[in-house]
Enzyme design. Structure first.
Site, mmCIF file in Angstrom:
data_model
loop_
_atom_site.group_PDB
_atom_site.id
_atom_site.type_symbol
_atom_site.label_atom_id
_atom_site.label_comp_id
_atom_site.label_asym_id
_atom_site.label_seq_id
_atom_site.Cartn_x
_atom_site.Cartn_y
_atom_site.Cartn_z
ATOM 1 N N CYS A 360 0.832 -1.201 0.000
ATOM 2 C CA CYS A 360 0.000 0.000 0.000
ATOM 3 C C CYS A 360 0.869 1.254 0.000
ATOM 4 O O CYS A 360 0.884 2.033 0.960
ATOM 5 C CB CYS A 360 -0.938 -0.014 1.204
ATOM 6 S SG CYS A 360 -2.238 1.216 1.109
ATOM 7 N N GLU A 361 1.634 1.435 -1.075
ATOM 8 C CA GLU A 361 2.512 2.577 -1.272
ATOM 9 C C GLU A 361 2.554 2.915 -2.754
ATOM 10 O O GLU A 361 2.768 2.030 -3.584
ATOM 11 C CB GLU A 361 3.946 2.277 -0.800
ATOM 12 C CG GLU A 361 4.105 2.038 0.683
ATOM 13 C CD GLU A 361 3.991 3.313 1.503
ATOM 14 O OE1 GLU A 361 4.130 4.411 0.919
ATOM 15 O OE2 GLU A 361 3.759 3.196 2.715
ATOM 16 N N TYR A 389 20.680 -8.324 -1.355
ATOM 17 C CA TYR A 389 19.900 -7.241 -0.744
ATOM 18 C C TYR A 389 18.414 -7.272 -1.097
ATOM 19 O O TYR A 389 17.750 -6.244 -1.111
ATOM 20 C CB TYR A 389 20.509 -5.869 -1.097
ATOM 21 C CG TYR A 389 21.947 -5.766 -0.692
ATOM 22 C CD1 TYR A 389 22.307 -5.678 0.653
ATOM 23 C CD2 TYR A 389 22.962 -5.802 -1.649
ATOM 24 C CE1 TYR A 389 23.637 -5.627 1.037
ATOM 25 C CE2 TYR A 389 24.292 -5.742 -1.271
ATOM 26 C CZ TYR A 389 24.623 -5.657 0.081
ATOM 27 O OH TYR A 389 25.945 -5.608 0.458
#
Length: 434
Positions: A360-361, A389
């Protein structure tokens, strides 16, 4: 998309390590981190083969922060690598994998008293000191234990490598280490060298990550050897080790031109040897710390596509069942990737899409623009070269469970990290009733 390692095709389906992508998803779920074990083993041996000298010993130290779990630590150990850690958790992991503590290097700019005590109690081989406060902690803890702590000092020679500012690490205002031009640094070294609880063994530097130009590493070697000679002359001590860190760049997209290890590493050794001669300096050990360059190409992430959305403006979206929770790098520092439809790997990629996650971004965009072969719900999207990473930075943001990690080799697969469940994510939660 450029195939790498032991990727191939089987009837229009991508295979990794001899296993079809659809079979991997069926067996282990989606999203899924897939590690090409043979590719990792080959890279580990390449570093061991090419970074050698007749003038000094060499330590190839796997930088576990790039990708850390028990399985990969066991592989690094079997390959004859030393290993470094940056936290008590990483230290616990490599010890659980059976690493000899004497082969472990402990990094970090703010190690806690608890972590340092744990490291000393386990007999860790080398602690890289970052600052005076940390040195005092190590000294006090070593004296309490009536032991000698072997340390290197992390220093910054001021080389600003051509990479993203977030992963430059030797600028004069860096959070890591002490400047070689600061007169306090030499006084600090003198104090450590005279401390009966400290075995001051040498100096360490790391110029940054994802560095593509060999010249920066040559410059670093020259600067560090010159500084090491200065330390010996001014402090009247003999240094055992110079650790030159890592940061060797890798391929993500066709914008990247990584170093050829078979060519670069012998040339790097030659530069180091010449710097030693020029400065009339010698030491027992020269170390490097490859992490990304050893594991990144070996990893891929498989996703399942959901909705294909065509907004009123801009490129259409191809939504995946993961996102920044399993790969934070694009949101963190605009990292770029290639991708392809794994279950139609031979079909032409002719339409541009944005690959977006489910978090949610608004910034949860894995790839800003990539041409794909008519993506449809249920298709498998492969994003290659995600070994470094990604799993290491994975989170439970939005309470999304972390993917499984599976290693593949010669048509066989092995789970290295189990897929999280909802119960796993709540196991440390406490109820108001507790």
């Amino acid at each position: 998309m450029q195939l790498n390692g032991n990727m191939a095709t089987d009837d229009n389906m991508l295979t990794i390590g001899g296993i079809r992508a659809d079979k991997l998803i069926a067996a282990y779920g989606s999203p899924l981190y897939v590690i090409d074990q043979a590719d990792f083993e080959d890279r580990a041996q390449a570093f061991k083969q090419y970074f050698v000298s007749e003038k000094f010993k060499t330590h190839v130290i796997y930088a576990s922060k790039a990708f850390s779990n028990v399985y990969i630590s066991e592989l690094a150990k079997a390959a004859g690598l030393h290993i470094d850690v940056v936290s008590g958790g990483e230290l616990y992991t490599v010890l659980k994998a059976g690493y000899d503590p004497s082969q472990v290097y402990f990094h970090g700019n703010n190690k806690t008293p608890h972590e340092l005590a744990y490291a000393l109690d386990q007999g860790i081989g080398t602690i890289i000191v970052d600052n005076d406060y940390e040195y005092q902690l190590i000294s006090d803890l070593a004296k309490e234990r009536k032991m000698l702590a072997r340390v290197l000092l992390r220093v910054n020679p001021g080389i600003e490598a051509d990479t993203h500012k977030y992963i430059q690490t030797t600028k004069e205002d860096s959070k890591f280490g002490m400047s070689t031009t600061d007169p306090r640094t030499m006084a600090f070294i003198q104090a450590m060298a005279q401390d009966p609880a400290i075995d001051f063994a040498g100096v360490h530097c790391h110029i940054g990550s994802q560095v593509m130009k060999a010249g920066f590493f040559y410059e670093e070697a020259q600067a560090m050897i010159a500084f090491a000679k200065q330390v010996e002359s001014q402090c009247q001590i003999d240094l055992q080790e110079v650790n030159l860190g890592g940061g060797f760049g890798v391929y993500y997209t066709d914008k990247d031109q990584p170093l050829n290890l078979a060519e670069f590493l012998p040339a790097y050794i030659k530069e180091i040897e010449q710097a030693m001669v020029a400065n009339d300096f010698s030491c027992d050990i020269i170390s490097i710390e490859p992490g990304r360059s050893m594991i990144n190409d070996s990893g891929s992430t498989l996703y399942t596509l959901g909705a294909i959305k065509h907004p009123q403006m801009g490129l259409p979206f191809a939504f995946i069942d993961g996102g920044m929770s399993d790969n934070l790098r694009p949101a963190l520092y605009q990292a770029e990737y290639e991708a392809a439809i794994a279950n139609r790997i031979n079909e032409p990629a002719d339409q541009a899409f944005r690959v977006a996650g489910k978090c949610c971004e608004t910034g949860d965009i894995l790839i800003q623009e990539i041409k794909l072969a008519n993506p449809q719900p249920g298709d498998i999207l492969v994003v290659p070269r995600t070994g470094a990473y990604t799993f290491a930075m994975a989170s439970n943001y939005n309470r999304i469970e972390k993917p499984a990690v599976v290693f593949v080799k010669d048509g066989q697969s092995k789970v290295a990290v189990k897929r999280e469940t909802y119960a796993d994510m709540t196991r440390n939660d406490c109820s108001i009733k507790d």
